[in-house]
Design an enzyme around this catalytic site. Sequence first.
Site, PDB file in Angstrom:
ATOM      1  N   SER A  78      13.207  58.857  78.740  1.00 26.49           N
ATOM      2  CA  SER A  78      13.894  59.653  77.619  1.00 26.49           C
ATOM      3  C   SER A  78      13.670  61.200  77.581  1.00 26.49           C
ATOM      4  CB  SER A  78      14.133  58.715  76.495  1.00 26.49           C
ATOM      5  OG  SER A  78      14.787  58.857  75.563  1.00 26.49           O
ATOM      6  N   ASP A  82      18.177  53.384  78.516  1.00 21.11           N
ATOM      7  CA  ASP A  82      17.581  53.548  77.873  1.00 21.11           C
ATOM      8  C   ASP A  82      16.131  53.346  78.661  1.00 21.11           C
ATOM      9  OD1 ASP A  82      15.403  55.002  76.543  1.00 21.11           O
ATOM     10  OD2 ASP A  82      16.539  56.376  75.202  1.00 21.11           O
TER      11      ASP A  82
END
Length: 313
Positions: free
Chosen positions: A92, A204
């Site tokens: 991320s 993610d």
Amino acid sequence: MNATLRRAGLAVIIGLTALMRCSSVGPVTAGYVQPRSLGEIQASRDVASASGLRPKVALVLGGGGLRGFAHTGVLRALEEAGVDPDIVVGTSVGAVVGAAYASGMSASQIDQAKRELNLSSLFDWTFSRSGLIRGNRLAKWVDEVTRGKPIESFPRRFAAVATDLHTERAVLLDRGDPGAAVQASAAIPGMVVPVNYDGGVLIDGGIASLVPVRFARAMGADFVIAVDIYCSGPRADGLGAATVLYRVMHAQSCMVAAHEMAEADVLIAPPISVPKMSAVDEQRLATQAGYDAARAALPQILARVGSRMAQTQ
């Protein structure tokens, strides 16, 4: 990528659910990405080459939204000590900073780039059943700061970690377009539109591997320095619906991540509060927290790996 955005977005998602169901827009297709599983990395011989007798060092940068400003403080402390990682792996926001660093940018250059960036310019809003932000602007910005280099051309070996939505497992993106890899790694479920690839859909990386120590090992690291910016900070207070849901998500994420973080040789975990991380003063505080935490860990790091600065003198 943005933990504050996660919290605020929960209420928005609830309010717009009906509208999004009416839309036919699904996952985006980013630039070419070719994810590989942990098992595939472990089975391959494509690992970083040794550098004399010095152990191969990996720097693992975890996810955590705008807390990611702390990562630049960590980089500055390591640079000052002459600690030069061979491998950089990020999830991320850790993938955002990691891509810039692995492409050849210094900590000060990354810090300057983030000061010049208007964060709102990265939000390409959309109303779809898959998310509220497409993520294409983030990918474009990453490609710009890495000067259009493919990941394979970076001076440091780099990989971003995403989660394959179909297999529910973490996957590694270490080839091709860095912007596309980071876009997939930072595709927060419900907020950022997932990323298609030939064979599946990516979201993610923090869902499956918040601080991806195991991938760093699989890539050939002998010594892993991991940075957790999410699980060690102050907990959110309040009993509002959005806050409680956020607190539950935080607890679950950190319980899942705890075992993998424990496998690092050194874990740097600056405590960071994020009430208004868009404020310049708080960004500086986060950067300083990362710097201070890394400085405190340096004796342990240098005792094991020394520094290239010292070895070249």
